[in-house]
Design a protein around this motif. Structure first.
Motif, PDB file in Angstrom:
ATOM      1  N   ASP A  43       0.855  -1.178   0.000  1.00 27.96           N
ATOM      2  CA  ASP A  43       0.000   0.000   0.000  1.00 27.96           C
ATOM      3  C   ASP A  43       0.896   1.234   0.000  1.00 27.96           C
ATOM      4  O   ASP A  43       1.997   1.223   0.570  1.00 27.96           O
ATOM      5  CB  ASP A  43      -0.891   0.017   1.248  1.00 27.96           C
ATOM      6  N   GLY A  44       0.384   2.305  -0.611  1.00 24.89           N
ATOM      7  CA  GLY A  44       1.222   3.478  -0.786  1.00 24.89           C
ATOM      8  C   GLY A  44       1.204   4.456   0.369  1.00 24.89           C
ATOM      9  O   GLY A  44       2.030   5.364   0.416  1.00 24.89           O
ATOM     10  N   LEU A  45       0.249   4.291   1.284  1.00 26.78           N
ATOM     11  CA  LEU A  45       0.124   5.247   2.384  1.00 26.78           C
ATOM     12  C   LEU A  45       0.590   4.628   3.690  1.00 26.78           C
ATOM     13  O   LEU A  45       0.240   3.487   4.011  1.00 26.78           O
ATOM     14  CB  LEU A  45      -1.336   5.695   2.526  1.00 26.78           C
ATOM     15  N   CYS A  46       1.339   5.392   4.429  1.00 29.63           N
ATOM     16  CA  CYS A  46       1.763   4.983   5.766  1.00 29.63           C
ATOM     17  C   CYS A  46       0.524   4.686   6.621  1.00 29.63           C
ATOM     18  O   CYS A  46      -0.488   5.386   6.524  1.00 29.63           O
ATOM     19  CB  CYS A  46       2.579   6.111   6.390  1.00 29.63           C
ATOM     20  N   THR A  47       0.609   3.680   7.468  1.00 31.68           N
ATOM     21  CA  THR A  47      -0.526   3.315   8.325  1.00 31.68           C
ATOM     22  C   THR A  47      -0.646   4.237   9.541  1.00 31.68           C
ATOM     23  O   THR A  47      -1.586   4.112  10.310  1.00 31.68           O
ATOM     24  CB  THR A  47      -0.389   1.866   8.808  1.00 31.68           C
ATOM     25  N   HIS A  48       0.278   5.147   9.698  1.00 27.64           N
ATOM     26  CA  HIS A  48       0.226   6.073  10.838  1.00 27.64           C
ATOM     27  C   HIS A  48      -0.677   7.265  10.519  1.00 27.64           C
ATOM     28  O   HIS A  48      -1.721   7.428  11.150  1.00 27.64           O
ATOM     29  CB  HIS A  48       1.652   6.525  11.207  1.00 27.64           C
ATOM     30  N   GLU A  49      -0.300   8.063   9.507  1.00 33.85           N
ATOM     31  CA  GLU A  49      -1.127   9.223   9.164  1.00 33.85           C
ATOM     32  C   GLU A  49      -1.261   9.415   7.663  1.00 33.85           C
ATOM     33  O   GLU A  49      -1.328  10.549   7.173  1.00 33.85           O
ATOM     34  CB  GLU A  49      -0.571  10.495   9.812  1.00 33.85           C
ATOM     35  N   GLU A  50      -1.246   8.336   6.928  1.00 31.94           N
ATOM     36  CA  GLU A  50      -1.542   8.358   5.494  1.00 31.94           C
ATOM     37  C   GLU A  50      -0.588   9.228   4.685  1.00 31.94           C
ATOM     38  O   GLU A  50      -0.983   9.846   3.694  1.00 31.94           O
ATOM     39  CB  GLU A  50      -2.997   8.747   5.243  1.00 31.94           C
ATOM     40  N   GLN A  51       0.638   9.282   5.072  1.00 30.68           N
ATOM     41  CA  GLN A  51       1.678   9.934   4.275  1.00 30.68           C
ATOM     42  C   GLN A  51       2.069   9.004   3.114  1.00 30.68           C
ATOM     43  O   GLN A  51       2.121   7.788   3.286  1.00 30.68           O
ATOM     44  CB  GLN A  51       2.908  10.190   5.164  1.00 30.68           C
ATOM     45  N   HIS A  52       2.329   9.603   1.933  1.00 36.72           N
ATOM     46  CA  HIS A  52       2.780   8.787   0.801  1.00 36.72           C
ATOM     47  C   HIS A  52       4.187   8.247   1.046  1.00 36.72           C
ATOM     48  O   HIS A  52       5.138   9.015   1.216  1.00 36.72           O
ATOM     49  CB  HIS A  52       2.760   9.606  -0.498  1.00 36.72           C
ATOM     50  N   LEU A  53       4.301   6.946   1.048  1.00 41.07           N
ATOM     51  CA  LEU A  53       5.603   6.329   1.311  1.00 41.07           C
ATOM     52  C   LEU A  53       6.569   6.496   0.143  1.00 41.07           C
ATOM     53  O   LEU A  53       7.783   6.373   0.317  1.00 41.07           O
ATOM     54  CB  LEU A  53       5.416   4.844   1.634  1.00 41.07           C
ATOM     55  N   GLU A  55       7.465   9.033  -1.047  1.00 44.01           N
ATOM     56  CA  GLU A  55       8.302  10.195  -0.749  1.00 44.01           C
ATOM     57  C   GLU A  55       9.312   9.883   0.352  1.00 44.01           C
ATOM     58  O   GLU A  55      10.044  10.760   0.809  1.00 44.01           O
ATOM     59  CB  GLU A  55       7.411  11.373  -0.345  1.00 44.01           C
ATOM     60  N   GLY A  56       9.311   8.622   0.780  1.00 41.65           N
ATOM     61  CA  GLY A  56      10.211   8.218   1.856  1.00 41.65           C
ATOM     62  C   GLY A  56      11.532   7.679   1.330  1.00 41.65           C
ATOM     63  O   GLY A  56      11.891   7.869   0.168  1.00 41.65           O
ATOM     64  N   PHE A  57      12.232   6.975   2.203  1.00 36.66           N
ATOM     65  CA  PHE A  57      13.580   6.520   1.896  1.00 36.66           C
ATOM     66  C   PHE A  57      13.671   5.006   2.026  1.00 36.66           C
ATOM     67  O   PHE A  57      13.222   4.446   3.024  1.00 36.66           O
ATOM     68  CB  PHE A  57      14.587   7.169   2.848  1.00 36.66           C
ATOM     69  N   VAL A  58      14.260   4.391   1.019  1.00 32.62           N
ATOM     70  CA  VAL A  58      14.503   2.948   1.060  1.00 32.62           C
ATOM     71  C   VAL A  58      15.920   2.728   1.569  1.00 32.62           C
ATOM     72  O   VAL A  58      16.879   3.280   1.030  1.00 32.62           O
ATOM     73  CB  VAL A  58      14.333   2.324  -0.342  1.00 32.62           C
ATOM     74  N   ILE A  59      16.013   1.945   2.634  1.00 32.50           N
ATOM     75  CA  ILE A  59      17.315   1.627   3.225  1.00 32.50           C
ATOM     76  C   ILE A  59      17.350   0.112   3.376  1.00 32.50           C
ATOM     77  O   ILE A  59      16.672  -0.444   4.238  1.00 32.50           O
ATOM     78  CB  ILE A  59      17.475   2.296   4.604  1.00 32.50           C
ATOM     79  N   ASP A  60      18.097  -0.553   2.521  1.00 35.25           N
ATOM     80  CA  ASP A  60      18.087  -2.020   2.464  1.00 35.25           C
ATOM     81  C   ASP A  60      16.639  -2.491   2.263  1.00 35.25           C
ATOM     82  O   ASP A  60      16.015  -2.096   1.307  1.00 35.25           O
ATOM     83  CB  ASP A  60      18.746  -2.626   3.698  1.00 35.25           C
ATOM     84  N   CYS A  65       9.183   6.249   6.470  1.00 30.38           N
ATOM     85  CA  CYS A  65       8.198   7.280   6.172  1.00 30.38           C
ATOM     86  C   CYS A  65       8.820   8.665   6.368  1.00 30.38           C
ATOM     87  O   CYS A  65       9.498   8.906   7.374  1.00 30.38           O
ATOM     88  CB  CYS A  65       6.995   7.097   7.099  1.00 30.38           C
ATOM     89  N   PRO A  66       8.552   9.583   5.428  1.00 32.61           N
ATOM     90  CA  PRO A  66       9.203  10.894   5.540  1.00 32.61           C
ATOM     91  C   PRO A  66       8.600  11.793   6.615  1.00 32.61           C
ATOM     92  O   PRO A  66       9.211  12.771   7.009  1.00 32.61           O
ATOM     93  CB  PRO A  66       8.989  11.502   4.147  1.00 32.61           C
ATOM     94  N   LEU A  67       7.398  11.449   7.103  1.00 24.18           N
ATOM     95  CA  LEU A  67       6.724  12.387   8.014  1.00 24.18           C
ATOM     96  C   LEU A  67       7.212  12.261   9.458  1.00 24.18           C
ATOM     97  O   LEU A  67       7.580  13.249  10.097  1.00 24.18           O
ATOM     98  CB  LEU A  67       5.209  12.185   7.937  1.00 24.18           C
ATOM     99  N   HIS A  68       7.202  11.034   9.996  1.00 21.93           N
ATOM    100  CA  HIS A  68       7.655  10.855  11.389  1.00 21.93           C
ATOM    101  C   HIS A  68       8.709   9.757  11.503  1.00 21.93           C
ATOM    102  O   HIS A  68       8.934   9.221  12.587  1.00 21.93           O
ATOM    103  CB  HIS A  68       6.471  10.501  12.302  1.00 21.93           C
ATOM    104  N   GLN A  69       9.259   9.371  10.365  1.00 26.81           N
ATOM    105  CA  GLN A  69      10.351   8.381  10.328  1.00 26.81           C
ATOM    106  C   GLN A  69       9.941   6.992  10.829  1.00 26.81           C
ATOM    107  O   GLN A  69      10.769   6.217  11.320  1.00 26.81           O
ATOM    108  CB  GLN A  69      11.589   8.875  11.095  1.00 26.81           C
ATOM    109  N   GLY A  70       8.626   6.683  10.721  1.00 30.51           N
ATOM    110  CA  GLY A  70       8.209   5.312  10.975  1.00 30.51           C
ATOM    111  C   GLY A  70       8.812   4.392   9.920  1.00 30.51           C
ATOM    112  O   GLY A  70       9.074   4.803   8.792  1.00 30.51           O
ATOM    113  N   ARG A  71       9.045   3.136  10.300  1.00 30.57           N
ATOM    114  CA  ARG A  71       9.716   2.204   9.380  1.00 30.57           C
ATOM    115  C   ARG A  71       8.916   0.920   9.214  1.00 30.57           C
ATOM    116  O   ARG A  71       8.307   0.437  10.171  1.00 30.57           O
ATOM    117  CB  ARG A  71      11.115   1.867   9.896  1.00 30.57           C
TER     118      ARG A  71
END
Ligand code: FES
Length: 109
Positions: A43-53, A55-60, A65-71
């Motif tokens: 799914d494209g939206l973070c389960t925390h506050e529906e931020q588009h993932l 726009e986030g960062f892939v690390i391995d 998530c770019p909004l609150h750094q949930g992983r």
């Protein structure tokens, strides 16, 4: 449940260790390419506050998530700790002739 493989993008549309957004039928998905060239979809939206993932960062194998750094763990969608506690839904993904296909189901239009 009806499931269908749909084309999300070309593999070359995704840089390695990156993620792109794909929208279909009023839903949004995130399609990932890991540093070792594996392809995943969630799914494209973070389960925390529906931020588009996308726009986030892939690390391995992790998307941050770019909004609150949930992983989340990309292959399984598992939430990896606060502030995210609800797992991401994952979708099977495959590459056919340079195109990324994802298998999505009963929410198709
Ligand atoms: Fe993703 Fe808060 S919206 S961690």
């Amino acid at each position: 449940m009806t499931e269908q493989w749909i084309t999300a993008c070309a593999v070359d549309d995704i840089d390695t260790e990156d993620v792109v957004r794909f929208d279909r039928g009023g839903r949004t998905y995130a399609v990932y390419r890991t540093s070792d060239d594996r392809i995943y979809a969630t799914d494209g939206l973070c389960t925390h506050e529906e931020q588009h993932l996308a726009e986030g960062f892939v690390i391995d194998d992790i998307i941050e998530c770019p909004l609150h750094q949930g992983r989340f763990h990309i292959p399984t969608g598992k939430a990896k700790g606060a502030p995210v506690c609800i797992d991401l839904k994952t979708y099977p993904a495959r590459v056919v002739n340079g195109k990324v296909h994802i298998l999505i189901g009963d929410h198709l239009p």
